[in-house]
Enzyme design. Structure first.
Site, PDB file in Angstrom:
ATOM      1  N   LYS A   1      -5.485 -19.050 -44.166  1.00 17.88           N
ATOM      2  CA  LYS A   1      -4.971 -18.901 -45.529  1.00 17.88           C
ATOM      3  C   LYS A   1      -5.559 -17.665 -46.186  1.00 17.88           C
ATOM      4  O   LYS A   1      -6.713 -17.290 -45.945  1.00 17.88           O
ATOM      5  CB  LYS A   1      -5.372 -20.116 -46.367  1.00 17.88           C
ATOM      6  CG  LYS A   1      -4.420 -21.272 -46.251  1.00 17.88           C
ATOM      7  CD  LYS A   1      -4.770 -22.359 -47.237  1.00 17.88           C
ATOM      8  CE  LYS A   1      -3.515 -23.130 -47.600  1.00 17.88           C
ATOM      9  NZ  LYS A   1      -3.782 -24.345 -48.300  1.00 17.88           N
TER      10      LYS A   1
ATOM     11  N   THR B   1      19.768  -1.933  -9.945  1.00 15.45           N
ATOM     12  CA  THR B   1      18.766  -0.929 -10.335  1.00 15.45           C
ATOM     13  C   THR B   1      18.774  -0.653 -11.833  1.00 15.45           C
ATOM     14  O   THR B   1      17.724  -0.606 -12.481  1.00 15.45           O
ATOM     15  CB  THR B   1      19.031   0.377  -9.565  1.00 15.45           C
ATOM     16  OG1 THR B   1      19.210   0.050  -8.194  1.00 15.45           O
ATOM     17  CG2 THR B   1      17.865   1.330  -9.694  1.00 15.45           C
TER      18      THR B   1
ATOM     19  N   ARG C   1      11.003  -5.683  -9.613  1.00 14.72           N
ATOM     20  CA  ARG C   1      10.925  -5.283 -11.017  1.00 14.72           C
ATOM     21  C   ARG C   1      11.291  -6.398 -11.986  1.00 14.72           C
ATOM     22  O   ARG C   1      10.628  -6.555 -12.998  1.00 14.72           O
ATOM     23  CB  ARG C   1      11.792  -4.049 -11.294  1.00 14.72           C
ATOM     24  CG  ARG C   1      10.998  -2.812 -11.081  1.00 14.72           C
ATOM     25  CD  ARG C   1      11.698  -1.534 -11.301  1.00 14.72           C
ATOM     26  NE  ARG C   1      10.799  -0.500 -10.766  1.00 14.72           N
ATOM     27  CZ  ARG C   1      11.178   0.619 -10.215  1.00 14.72           C
ATOM     28  NH1 ARG C   1      12.470   0.903 -10.112  1.00 14.72           N
ATOM     29  NH2 ARG C   1      10.288   1.468  -9.762  1.00 14.72           N
TER      30      ARG C   1
ATOM     31  N   ALA D   1       6.678   3.715 -17.412  1.00 13.64           N
ATOM     32  CA  ALA D   1       7.710   3.670 -18.443  1.00 13.64           C
ATOM     33  C   ALA D   1       8.577   4.924 -18.380  1.00 13.64           C
ATOM     34  O   ALA D   1       9.785   4.891 -18.618  1.00 13.64           O
ATOM     35  CB  ALA D   1       7.045   3.545 -19.813  1.00 13.64           C
TER      36      ALA D   1
ATOM     37  N   GLY E   1      -3.624  10.893  -5.124  1.00 15.16           N
ATOM     38  CA  GLY E   1      -2.896  12.074  -5.570  1.00 15.16           C
ATOM     39  C   GLY E   1      -1.417  11.860  -5.771  1.00 15.16           C
ATOM     40  O   GLY E   1      -0.690  12.793  -6.144  1.00 15.16           O
TER      41      GLY E   1
ATOM     42  N   CYS F   1       0.826  -1.221   0.000  1.00 19.21           N
ATOM     43  CA  CYS F   1       0.000   0.000   0.000  1.00 19.21           C
ATOM     44  C   CYS F   1       0.840   1.241   0.000  1.00 19.21           C
ATOM     45  O   CYS F   1       1.234   1.740   1.068  1.00 19.21           O
ATOM     46  CB  CYS F   1      -0.835   0.049   1.278  1.00 19.21           C
ATOM     47  SG  CYS F   1      -2.337  -0.839   1.131  1.00 19.21           S
TER      48      CYS F   1
ATOM     49  N   GLU G   1      -1.326   6.554  -3.824  1.00 20.72           N
ATOM     50  CA  GLU G   1      -2.528   7.266  -3.361  1.00 20.72           C
ATOM     51  C   GLU G   1      -3.230   7.894  -4.552  1.00 20.72           C
ATOM     52  O   GLU G   1      -2.650   8.000  -5.629  1.00 20.72           O
ATOM     53  CB  GLU G   1      -2.117   8.353  -2.361  1.00 20.72           C
ATOM     54  CG  GLU G   1      -1.511   7.780  -1.110  1.00 20.72           C
ATOM     55  CD  GLU G   1      -1.198   8.828  -0.074  1.00 20.72           C
ATOM     56  OE1 GLU G   1      -1.409  10.023  -0.350  1.00 20.72           O
ATOM     57  OE2 GLU G   1      -0.738   8.440   1.013  1.00 20.72           O
TER      58      GLU G   1
ATOM     59  N   GLU H   1       4.358  -0.567 -11.057  1.00 20.04           N
ATOM     60  CA  GLU H   1       5.712  -0.906 -10.656  1.00 20.04           C
ATOM     61  C   GLU H   1       6.716   0.083 -11.255  1.00 20.04           C
ATOM     62  O   GLU H   1       7.840  -0.273 -11.584  1.00 20.04           O
ATOM     63  CB  GLU H   1       6.045  -2.339 -11.104  1.00 20.04           C
ATOM     64  CG  GLU H   1       7.231  -2.945 -10.411  1.00 20.04           C
ATOM     65  CD  GLU H   1       6.876  -3.680  -9.153  1.00 20.04           C
ATOM     66  OE1 GLU H   1       5.697  -3.965  -8.943  1.00 20.04           O
ATOM     67  OE2 GLU H   1       7.799  -3.975  -8.382  1.00 20.04           O
ATOM     68  N   GLY H   2       6.294   1.329 -11.376  1.00 21.25           N
ATOM     69  CA  GLY H   2       7.164   2.333 -11.990  1.00 21.25           C
ATOM     70  C   GLY H   2       6.810   2.512 -13.441  1.00 21.25           C
ATOM     71  O   GLY H   2       7.019   1.620 -14.238  1.00 21.25           O
TER      72      GLY H   2
END
Lengths: 432, 259
Positions: free
Chosen positions: A318, A362, A292, A415, A175, A170, A173, A412-413
């Protein structure tokens, strides 16, 4: 997918040594000398290898069998109904395909990230909705695995291996998503407890979790740096004041349970603080390096599915007198999909291997996630294209892939955040 | 119960693979082809492990005959719940000519050596479809042999007071047979659904022992009395011809010399 291959970094001198070794063994015949040359080559090349261990192959085999025999047939109906795929999750738990990262002393298998990625790719091939529900467990557990004390680990990780429970991470949010430092959920210390108030959003497994990893702001001073202002907590889902919202209806991965969660005067005992006050931001970010690569693996699994479905169709359909696969326009599309899948796979494998070696990964993790997310979308779109009109229709499997793929460029972050990370890492290395 | 079960497992070409005949027509292509445990053997292992879970047998021993690679197949059996494995080393030419007669001699010798009370085998292997090993093994040991699933629906295998109780579904209902132990049981398709090897069990299987044995150690001669002369693909299916009337059909059949 797992063909042995030796990466050659010192070409000429090594090959010469190999041939000399070969010549020495000439008397025993051409096959024996070829084997000897390869053996000499192997020794001088050191550790870099694309070979899986027997155990990894067996793990992959179980995951593959489960995904193809049990997830693939069930996925379309879960997608239509949006029902949480608990029977599949329970099965995966029974087979040991979940919670691989949990250390052995808590009843888990203590698997490395690489092994987990192998399994994740296979499950994602079946259905990324199911795989995300399972993966959210790893994401929620990771802060506890990397930062929990013994008591916390035994309590919260131990119970995950005793019965098929879910947990959630969690942080996001309404915002604040990419800007984690901008989260507003407040945790105020009152005696031996923290009282938490705030709103979280887009929490995977939000309505099904037994406990959450929660990131909240403990230092009210706006000038306090991000690395000291936040604290990580473990919150039992049945704590009074924790109110999961309604299940959100998303574009794809529909069977995964995503909700907003309101925290109203939720009291958390101080024993549930990870490390200490102010350590939260680093823990939350540290978890990503380990989660990641599996997300990248999931995107790769989806891309692989797109490739296989498109290839199968192209060899059946075909047009203009031949199979569409025999038309160069289509075969080139398939070739490019294949290129992308192979490269995405190598990228996540490298990222996973780096972190398993104990190094900071990273740079590789961001590259893998950014690339895999992008190509998953491209391959899914191309698969729909190859299916033509049929691809647009819900009776065929590829439109679901296109809908499911989009989120891989966001969660997860995003692009864009990945590119921020990669450029920062790259320029940082360059300046040294 | 202190019974010990011997389960034979065979490494065969995976059932999903498209078989190709070697260009020299001496056999089928096996190099680089995916292999796995014979599906009937999986069912045999599952049955043995179930008996152990019901506490009717004490130990399940998985046996396979062949070269180094069969150890993978034994490992799979261990991951499914077998306690230990025995790898009977047969390689090269001997392995190519290894057939039911030699395997049953090996199993009979092992059964005596390991003091097995029950042998469970797959009914047949999907590569040679012989359906002989179970019967031959029983004959060599002079033990009773039964298939709990002689082409009818799934059933149970139980051990009650030193006898093997087998329940089979037959047309009229259920048939219960009791046979004396020690015995040989061959497993057919609908006996059970083999379990997946779970990941924790795969890890545990690494610690289980696989003993290496040579046929000579068991006093068995693995030379074959059979010689394969030629291996061919089945004849290609010829296209048919559509006819308009029964008249035409009769005419064509006469032309083809069929009537």
């Amino acid at each position: 997918m797992t063909s042995p291959y030796r990466f050659c970094s010192k070409p000429l001198s090594v090959l010469r040594a190999g041939f000399q070794a070969g010549l020495r063994f000439q008397s025993t015949g051409p096959q024996a000398s070829a084997r000897a040359a390869t053996a000499a080559l192997k020794e001088s090349l050191g550790g870099f290898s694309f070979e899986l261990t027997d155990q990894q192959k067996e793990f992959q085999e179980v995951a593959r069998k489960f995904a193809r025999e049990e997830i693939v047939p069930a996925a379309p109906s879960y997608d239509k109904s949006g029902e949480y795929p608990f029977p599949l999750i329970k099965r995966a738990w029974e087979l040991g395909l979940m919670n691989g990262h949990i250390p052995e002393d808590c009843g888990g298998m203590g698997l490395g990230i690489f092994d987990a990625c192998l399994i994740t790719e296979e499950l994602a091939f079946g259905c990324t909705g199911v795989q995300t529900a399972i993966e959210a467990n790893s994401l929620g557990q990771m802060p506890v695995i990397i930062a929990g004390n013994d008591a916390q680990k035994k309590k919260y990780l131990g119970r995950m291996t005793e019965e098929p429970l879910m947990c959630a991470y969690c942080v996001t949010e309404p915002g604040a998503g990419s800007d984690v430092a901008g989260i507003k959920t407040r945790a105020v210390k009152k005696g031996d407890e923290y009282v938490v108030n705030g709103q979280k959003m887009w929490i995977t497994n939000g309505g099904k979790a037994n406990w959450y990893f929660l990131l909240a702001r403990t230092d009210p001073d706006p000038k306090c740096s991000a690395s000291k202002a936040f604290t990580g907590f473990i919150v039992e889902a049945d704590t009074p004041g924790v109110q999961p919202g309604r299940k959100e209806l998303n574009m794809g991965q529909r069977c995964s349970d995503t909700r907003g969660i309101t925290f109203e005067d939720v009291r958390i005992p101080k024993e549930n603080v990870l490390i200490g006050e102010g350590a939260g931001f680093k823990i939350a970010m540290g978890a990503f390096d380990k989660t990641r690569p599996p997300v990248a693996a999931g995107a790769t699994g989806l891309a692989q599915r797109a490739l296989e479905e498109a290839t199968k169709y192209a060899l059946e359909r075909k047009t203009f007198g031949k199979f569409i696969a025999e038309h160069q326009a289509v075969s080139f599309l398939l070739a490019e999909m294949a290129m992308k899948v192979e490269l995405a796979r190598m990228a996540y494998q490298r990222a996973a291997w780096e972190v398993d070696q104990g190094r900071r990964n990273t740079y590789y993790a961001s590259i893998a996630k950014a690339y895999a997310g992008d190509i998953a979308n491209q391959c899914a779109t191309d698969a729909v294209q190859i299916f033509g009109g049929n691809g647009f229709n819900s009776e065929y499997p590829v439109e679901k892939l296109m809908r499911d793929a989009k989120i891989y460029q966001i969660y997860e972050g995003t692009a864009q955040i990945q590119r921020l990370i990669i450029s920062r890492e790259h320029l940082g290395k360059f300046k040294q | 119960m202190s019974a010990r079960v011997l389960v034979g497992v065979k490494r065969v070409i995976d059932y999903a693979v498209k078989i190709r005949v070697k260009p020299d027509r001496t056999g089928v292509v096996t190099d680089g082809v995916k292999h796995s445990m014979n599906p009937f053997c999986e069912i045999a292992v599952e049955e043995a492990v179930k008996l152990k879970e019901k506490k009717l047998v004490k130990e399940v021993v998985a046996v396979s005959c062949g070269p180094q690679q069969v150890q993978e197949t034994i490992r799979t059996a261990l991951a499914m719940g077998a306690d230990r494995g025995i790898h009977v080393e047969v390689s090269g030419k001997d392995y190519e000519t290894l057939g039911p007669l030699q395997v049953s001699k090996i199993l009979a010798a092992l059964a005596k050596k390991e003091q097995a009370d029950l042998i469970i085998l797959g009914k047949q292997a999907i590569d040679d479809d012989c359906n002989q090993t179970g019967q031959m093994t029983a004959a060599l040991l002079d033990w009773p042999q039964r298939s709990p699933e002689d082409g009818t629906f799934a059933s149970e295998v139980n051990i009650e007071a030193d006898k093997l109780k087998v329940v089979r579904e037959i047309d009229g209902g259920l048939e219960t047979i009791k046979i004396n132990l020690p015995a040989v049981v061959t497993a057919d398709l609908r006996l059970n659904t083999p379990r997946y090897a779970t990941l924790p069990n795969i890890m545990k299987a690494k610690k289980k022992k696989i003993a290496n044995v040579k046929p000579a150690d068991l006093g068995v001669d693995v030379s074959s009395r059979l010689e394969v002369l030629k291996v061919d693909e089945p004849p290609q299916r010829q296209a048919g011809v559509k006819v308009e009337t029964v008249h035409d059909l009769v005419g064509k059949l006469k032309e083809a010399g069929r009537i």
